[in-house]
Design a protein around this motif. Structure first.
Motif, PDB file in Angstrom:
ATOM      1  N   GLY A   8      42.672  17.494  48.177  1.00  0.00           N
ATOM      2  CA  GLY A   8      43.475  17.307  46.986  1.00  0.00           C
ATOM      3  C   GLY A   8      42.793  17.624  45.676  1.00  0.00           C
ATOM      4  N   GLY A   9      41.559  17.181  45.515  1.00  0.00           N
ATOM      5  CA  GLY A   9      40.976  17.329  44.202  1.00  0.00           C
ATOM      6  C   GLY A   9      39.582  17.912  44.142  1.00  0.00           C
ATOM      7  N   THR A  10      38.959  18.189  45.276  1.00  0.00           N
ATOM      8  CA  THR A  10      37.565  18.636  45.259  1.00  0.00           C
ATOM      9  C   THR A  10      37.381  19.905  44.452  1.00  0.00           C
ATOM     10  N   ILE A  11      38.177  20.922  44.717  1.00  0.00           N
ATOM     11  CA  ILE A  11      38.047  22.193  43.991  1.00  0.00           C
ATOM     12  C   ILE A  11      38.328  21.951  42.507  1.00  0.00           C
ATOM     13  N   GLY A  12      39.350  21.163  42.205  1.00  0.00           N
ATOM     14  CA  GLY A  12      39.689  20.866  40.812  1.00  0.00           C
ATOM     15  C   GLY A  12      38.563  20.140  40.090  1.00  0.00           C
ATOM     16  N   ILE A  13      37.912  19.212  40.770  1.00  0.00           N
ATOM     17  CA  ILE A  13      36.794  18.489  40.152  1.00  0.00           C
ATOM     18  C   ILE A  13      35.629  19.446  39.910  1.00  0.00           C
ATOM     19  N   PHE A  14      35.302  20.283  40.900  1.00  0.00           N
ATOM     20  CA  PHE A  14      34.212  21.246  40.726  1.00  0.00           C
ATOM     21  C   PHE A  14      34.520  22.202  39.575  1.00  0.00           C
ATOM     22  N   VAL A  15      35.755  22.688  39.510  1.00  0.00           N
ATOM     23  CA  VAL A  15      36.144  23.596  38.424  1.00  0.00           C
ATOM     24  C   VAL A  15      36.083  22.865  37.088  1.00  0.00           C
ATOM     25  N   GLY A  16      36.569  21.625  37.038  1.00  0.00           N
ATOM     26  CA  GLY A  16      36.537  20.850  35.799  1.00  0.00           C
ATOM     27  C   GLY A  16      35.122  20.608  35.304  1.00  0.00           C
ATOM     28  N   VAL A  17      34.226  20.224  36.209  1.00  0.00           N
ATOM     29  CA  VAL A  17      32.829  19.997  35.824  1.00  0.00           C
ATOM     30  C   VAL A  17      32.198  21.303  35.353  1.00  0.00           C
ATOM     31  N   ASP A  18      32.467  22.394  36.071  1.00  0.00           N
ATOM     32  CA  ASP A  18      31.910  23.689  35.674  1.00  0.00           C
ATOM     33  C   ASP A  18      32.425  24.109  34.301  1.00  0.00           C
ATOM     34  N   PHE A  19      33.721  23.976  34.056  1.00  0.00           N
ATOM     35  CA  PHE A  19      34.281  24.321  32.745  1.00  0.00           C
ATOM     36  C   PHE A  19      33.665  23.457  31.652  1.00  0.00           C
ATOM     37  N   LEU A  20      33.530  22.161  31.918  1.00  0.00           N
ATOM     38  CA  LEU A  20      32.972  21.241  30.927  1.00  0.00           C
ATOM     39  C   LEU A  20      31.525  21.606  30.588  1.00  0.00           C
TER      40      LEU A  20
END
Length: 181
Positions: free
Chosen positions: A151-163
């Motif tokens: 559900g959220g692993t890719i989204g969390i990785f992308v969010g952390v990378d963007f941040l």
């Protein structure tokens, strides 16, 4: 001439600062809604596969001859088909991307642990081992809990990378004037 270079430099720093702020905002949004970010990432990867496959297919037919031409056509058609599938079914595509992420993390972890035993790396071997162990643990967490992590692993990785990228770009743009004077 120096004034022109400085004025262009200031303009680039402003654009970089704006881009950094935009990346920070996108990172915070992705972290606030990781499932949506995961699905969006899956669709973007699907579109990239479709575009890459189309370019590969076009390039394959631009070749006059060659042994690999039909293999390139096959790979291009496979990329297009996979891209269409990921765009049409982003939830199932997210499972595939999460599985791939877990496998890459596990492989990176094993590689780091193997390199930690290579004496040519000297005192940095401990860091290779620690990094390898952490990657292996993360990969195992993703692989052994795949359905819970989708559900959220890719989204969390992308969010952390963007941040992180946004903060880095913003800081670099702020430091620019000091570096050029």
């Amino acid at each position: 001439m120096t004034e022109t270079v400085q004025s262009v430099g200031r303009g680039l720093r402003m654009v970089s600062a704006f881009y950094g702020i935009l990346m920070i905002i996108c990172g915070m949004v992705a972290l606030a809604a990781p499932v949506v970010a995961t699905l969006a990432t899956t669709v973007v990867v699907g579109i990239a596969l479709i575009a890459g496959g189309a370019v590969g297919l076009f390039a394959s037919f631009q070749e006059r001859s060659g042994n690999g031409r039909w293999l390139n056509v096959l790979w291009s058609l496979l990329a297009i088909g996979l891209g269409i599938w990921m765009v049409a079914q982003p939830g199932v595509g997210a499972v595939s991307l999460t599985l791939l992420l877990g496998a890459v993390l596990a492989a990176r972890g094993v590689t780091g642990l193997i390199l930690a035993f290579d004496s040519s790396f000297g005192s940095s071997r401990i860091w290779l081992g620690i990094g390898g162990l952490l990657s292996l643990i993360l990969g195992g967490m993703v692989l052994f809990n795949l359905m819970e992590m989708v559900g959220g692993t890719i989204g969390i990785f992308v969010g952390v990378d963007f941040l992180i990228t946004g903060i880095t770009i913003l800081l670099a743009s702020m430091m620019g004037p000091r570096a050029t004077t």
